[in-house]
Design a protein around this motif. Structure first.
Motif, PDB file in Angstrom:
ATOM      1  N   PRO A  73       9.635  54.243  56.881  1.00 35.15           N
ATOM      2  CA  PRO A  73       9.141  55.615  56.745  1.00 35.15           C
ATOM      3  C   PRO A  73       7.668  55.784  56.477  1.00 35.15           C
ATOM      4  O   PRO A  73       7.389  56.870  56.553  1.00 35.15           O
ATOM      5  CB  PRO A  73      10.206  56.023  55.545  1.00 35.15           C
ATOM      6  CG  PRO A  73      10.271  54.610  54.950  1.00 35.15           C
ATOM      7  CD  PRO A  73      10.552  53.673  56.097  1.00 35.15           C
ATOM      8  N   GLU A  74       7.159  54.677  55.988  1.00 37.66           N
ATOM      9  CA  GLU A  74       5.856  54.809  55.733  1.00 37.66           C
ATOM     10  C   GLU A  74       4.890  54.333  56.966  1.00 37.66           C
ATOM     11  O   GLU A  74       3.575  54.665  56.860  1.00 37.66           O
ATOM     12  CB  GLU A  74       5.501  53.665  54.346  1.00 37.66           C
ATOM     13  CG  GLU A  74       6.072  54.022  53.288  1.00 37.66           C
ATOM     14  CD  GLU A  74       7.306  53.365  53.350  1.00 37.66           C
ATOM     15  OE1 GLU A  74       7.558  52.501  53.998  1.00 37.66           O
ATOM     16  OE2 GLU A  74       8.293  53.635  52.385  1.00 37.66           O
ATOM     17  N   ALA A  75       5.387  54.013  57.967  1.00 40.05           N
ATOM     18  CA  ALA A  75       4.591  53.510  59.010  1.00 40.05           C
ATOM     19  C   ALA A  75       3.902  54.488  59.796  1.00 40.05           C
ATOM     20  O   ALA A  75       4.351  55.513  60.126  1.00 40.05           O
ATOM     21  CB  ALA A  75       5.357  52.646  60.062  1.00 40.05           C
ATOM     22  N   PRO A  76       2.497  54.321  60.014  1.00 36.35           N
ATOM     23  CA  PRO A  76       1.671  55.465  60.708  1.00 36.35           C
ATOM     24  C   PRO A  76       1.866  55.390  62.177  1.00 36.35           C
ATOM     25  O   PRO A  76       2.048  54.343  62.794  1.00 36.35           O
ATOM     26  CB  PRO A  76       0.451  55.100  60.406  1.00 36.35           C
ATOM     27  CG  PRO A  76       0.187  53.384  60.253  1.00 36.35           C
ATOM     28  CD  PRO A  76       1.558  53.142  59.660  1.00 36.35           C
ATOM     29  N   SER A  77       2.176  56.612  62.779  1.00 30.11           N
ATOM     30  CA  SER A  77       2.418  56.607  64.292  1.00 30.11           C
ATOM     31  C   SER A  77       0.966  56.757  65.089  1.00 30.11           C
ATOM     32  O   SER A  77       1.022  56.509  66.200  1.00 30.11           O
ATOM     33  CB  SER A  77       3.308  57.905  64.686  1.00 30.11           C
ATOM     34  OG  SER A  77       2.632  59.082  64.066  1.00 30.11           O
ATOM     35  N   VAL A  78      -0.189  56.986  64.245  1.00 30.70           N
ATOM     36  CA  VAL A  78      -1.321  57.134  65.156  1.00 30.70           C
ATOM     37  C   VAL A  78      -2.410  56.515  64.180  1.00 30.70           C
ATOM     38  O   VAL A  78      -2.027  56.260  62.963  1.00 30.70           O
ATOM     39  CB  VAL A  78      -1.751  58.581  65.223  1.00 30.70           C
ATOM     40  CG1 VAL A  78      -0.758  59.275  66.158  1.00 30.70           C
ATOM     41  CG2 VAL A  78      -1.774  59.404  63.984  1.00 30.70           C
ATOM     42  N   ALA A  79      -3.517  56.274  64.481  1.00 31.72           N
ATOM     43  CA  ALA A  79      -4.585  55.878  63.691  1.00 31.72           C
ATOM     44  C   ALA A  79      -4.703  56.745  62.691  1.00 31.72           C
ATOM     45  O   ALA A  79      -4.970  58.044  62.705  1.00 31.72           O
ATOM     46  CB  ALA A  79      -5.715  55.588  64.640  1.00 31.72           C
ATOM     47  N   VAL A  80      -4.907  56.268  61.590  1.00 33.29           N
ATOM     48  CA  VAL A  80      -5.432  56.951  60.170  1.00 33.29           C
ATOM     49  C   VAL A  80      -6.581  56.471  59.601  1.00 33.29           C
ATOM     50  O   VAL A  80      -6.989  55.286  59.876  1.00 33.29           O
ATOM     51  CB  VAL A  80      -4.103  56.765  59.277  1.00 33.29           C
ATOM     52  CG1 VAL A  80      -3.108  57.499  59.701  1.00 33.29           C
ATOM     53  CG2 VAL A  80      -4.121  55.340  58.906  1.00 33.29           C
ATOM     54  N   SER A  81      -7.277  57.226  58.754  1.00 30.00           N
ATOM     55  CA  SER A  81      -8.341  56.656  58.058  1.00 30.00           C
ATOM     56  C   SER A  81      -8.277  55.750  57.054  1.00 30.00           C
ATOM     57  O   SER A  81      -6.889  55.797  56.496  1.00 30.00           O
ATOM     58  CB  SER A  81      -9.210  58.009  57.641  1.00 30.00           C
ATOM     59  OG  SER A  81      -8.418  58.720  56.511  1.00 30.00           O
ATOM     60  N   ALA A  82      -9.255  55.126  56.496  1.00 27.42           N
ATOM     61  CA  ALA A  82      -9.204  54.329  55.232  1.00 27.42           C
ATOM     62  C   ALA A  82      -8.743  55.114  54.076  1.00 27.42           C
ATOM     63  O   ALA A  82      -7.966  54.592  53.372  1.00 27.42           O
ATOM     64  CB  ALA A  82     -10.416  53.629  54.798  1.00 27.42           C
ATOM     65  N   ALA A  83      -9.184  56.304  53.970  1.00 28.71           N
ATOM     66  CA  ALA A  83      -8.520  57.219  52.995  1.00 28.71           C
ATOM     67  C   ALA A  83      -7.036  57.268  53.044  1.00 28.71           C
ATOM     68  O   ALA A  83      -6.321  57.554  51.875  1.00 28.71           O
ATOM     69  CB  ALA A  83      -9.391  58.633  52.706  1.00 28.71           C
ATOM     70  N   ASP A  84      -6.637  57.727  54.242  1.00 30.04           N
ATOM     71  CA  ASP A  84      -5.093  58.131  54.561  1.00 30.04           C
ATOM     72  C   ASP A  84      -4.310  56.811  54.068  1.00 30.04           C
ATOM     73  O   ASP A  84      -3.372  56.766  53.451  1.00 30.04           O
ATOM     74  CB  ASP A  84      -5.149  58.689  55.856  1.00 30.04           C
ATOM     75  CG  ASP A  84      -5.582  59.826  56.031  1.00 30.04           C
ATOM     76  OD1 ASP A  84      -5.571  60.618  55.081  1.00 30.04           O
ATOM     77  OD2 ASP A  84      -5.872  60.268  57.155  1.00 30.04           O
ATOM     78  N   VAL A  85      -4.812  55.804  54.493  1.00 34.40           N
ATOM     79  CA  VAL A  85      -4.236  54.326  54.216  1.00 34.40           C
ATOM     80  C   VAL A  85      -4.101  54.189  52.839  1.00 34.40           C
ATOM     81  O   VAL A  85      -3.075  53.892  52.213  1.00 34.40           O
ATOM     82  CB  VAL A  85      -4.920  53.218  54.857  1.00 34.40           C
ATOM     83  CG1 VAL A  85      -4.435  51.894  54.189  1.00 34.40           C
ATOM     84  CG2 VAL A  85      -4.706  53.194  56.395  1.00 34.40           C
TER      85      VAL A  85
END
Length: 451
Positions: free
Chosen positions: A23-35
């Motif tokens: 459920p936590e896996a990102p489906s698109v590239a995310v920023s360092a802040a989002d990570v």
């Protein structure tokens, strides 16, 4: 505890052929802040799960361990299929034989993990153990007791067995765990975490007691290292580069598990048969692990060197020797010259550095110069030499007349281990259940006030 812990509401599946996306896996590239925000959310869920695990009694935790063991057996085909993908990718990428060995799971290794979990379930619960206590003259009753750490994080590489070992130890000691298992074992770790979470949920323990940040890659690991206040302790396990990177960059408390530049010293009194048997076991049983011997020191008056060297060569070990050893070996025993690089190398392969020394003092001096503080052994029939070696070698484990392969949590009766700590604060040596707890002081009175 009289009532079952509430089941985690996350959906689970008995599907043995696919792993649903986390459920936590990102489906698109995310920023360092989002990570960082996502990792913080994982850590916050872990902290909530840790509070629930701290309330779980021994029977509950043991039921969870046995559920995990049963699930590993039932779903081993699913796990091995995932592992085969990682191994194939590793071979295609030119991964070393030592790394591939650590990466590979087999039915026998899964059976070993199952046995380790069963052993953990049979061990006493460290939580609540009274370290010391007393009643003061003023009537105050004191107890220092073991309590869980809370949120334990682990960063490791190409070691899927560690996923199970660390999770099992963390759960038995009442903790929650966040795992970063590395890209090389991504498929295997994803499968294992899925199995672990399902098993916990099946017995009413919080599935969030086991989580991973693998889906966020290296930036996820960096965010985990910076999650001060959310992660109570971080344990790196792997090669020198990984460990030093974590130690240098982490903002959270770290327990350093060191590389294993392990030594065996054969003194002049050691017998040939024992020396051959121990060296073969310590070097060839599983060369890729940290308790494998990497340097052999032989007393100049010992008669066993030719037999030991011949047996090692017959087993496929490449010998890196100093000039004195070369001169003492028969021409039939192949070797190559050693340099200072060899004395400082953790080969984790079928290579062994060999040096000749003239005394116990010389052996101790060599070990003090090159050791990483993991494990050192002496082979001797001289009690005084054994006692001096024990007293003068400052490593996490010191062994007399036995293989260095025994520096292992399972072998030493700890059930399993998170790693071998080579530091001196809090934990040293194989880190089992007690090493994943801290202590709390409990003071009970009847109205006393301080004068």
């Amino acid at each position: 505890m009289t009532e079952a812990l509430t089941h985690n509401t996350a959906a689970t599946s008995a599907d043995n052929t696919a792993v649903p996306a986390s459920p936590e896996a990102p489906s698109v590239a995310v920023s360092a802040a989002d990570v960082e925000a996502a990792v913080h959310a994982i850590a916050d869920r872990s902290k909530h799960a840790a509070r629930r695990m701290a309330r779980a009694n021994r029977a509950w935790k043991d039921r969870g361990l046995r559920a995990i063991a049963a699930s590993l057996q039932e779903r081993k085909a699913f796990i091995l299929a995932a592992n085969a993908k990682d191994v194939a990718a590793g071979k295609a990428n030119g991964t070393s034989a030592a790394m591939l060995d650590r990466l590979t799971l087999t039915e026998a290794r899964i059976a070993g993990l199952v046995d380790a979990l069963e052993n953990l379930a049979n061990l006493p619960d460290p939580v609540g153990n009274v370290v010391r206590g007393q009643t003061l003259p003023n009537g105050l009753r004191l107890r220092q007791v073991n309590v869980p750490m809370g949120v334990v994080a682990a960063i490791y590489e190409a070691r899927p067995n560690v996923t199970v070992d660390i999770a099992g130890l963390a759960l038995k000691s009442g903790n929650a765990v966040i795992l970063r298992g590395g890209t090389a074992a991504a498929e295997t770790n994803e499968a294992l975490v899925h199995v672990l979470r399902d098993a916990l949920d099946s017995v009413g323990l919080p599935s969030d007691a086991v989580q991973t940040v693998d889906q966020y890659g290296r930036e996820g690991a960096n965010a985990l290292m910076r999650a001060r206040g959310r992660v109570d302790v971080l344990i790196p396990r792997g090669g020198r580069e990984l460990i030093q990177s974590v130690v240098t960059n982490a903002a959270v408390p770290v327990i350093e598990t060191g590389e294993g530049n392990v030594h065996i010293f054969i003194d002049e009194s050691a017998g040939e048969e024992m020396a051959v048997d121990i060296l073969l076991n310590a070097k060839t049983q599983r060369p890729s692990v940290c308790n494998t011997v990497e340097t052999l020191l032989v007393h100049s008056r010992s008669p066993v060197l030719p037999a030991v060297a011949a047996a090692l060569r017959a087993a496929g070990v490449r010998l890196h020797v100093d000039e004195r050893v070369r001169a003492a070996l028969p021409a039939s025993v192949e070797s190559e010259p050693a340099s200072d690089v060899d004395w400082g190398t953790e080969y984790m392969d079928l290579d062994l550095a060999v040096a000749m020394v003239d005394s116990l003092d010389d052996a101790v001096k060599h070990i003090r110069t090159w050791s990483t503080g993991h494990t050192e052994a002496i082979l001797t029939n001289n009690l005084a030499n054994a006692e001096r070696f024990i007293a003068e070698i400052d490593s996490a484990a010191v062994i007399v007349n036995a293989s260095t392969r025994f520096t292992d949590g399972g072998e030493l009766g700890l059930g399993a281990e998170v790693g071998i700590s080579t530091q001196k604060l809090h934990a040293r040596g194989p880190m089992g259940l007690t090493e994943l707890t801290t202590t709390k002081w409990i003071v009970q009175g009847e109205g006393q006030v301080r004068g």
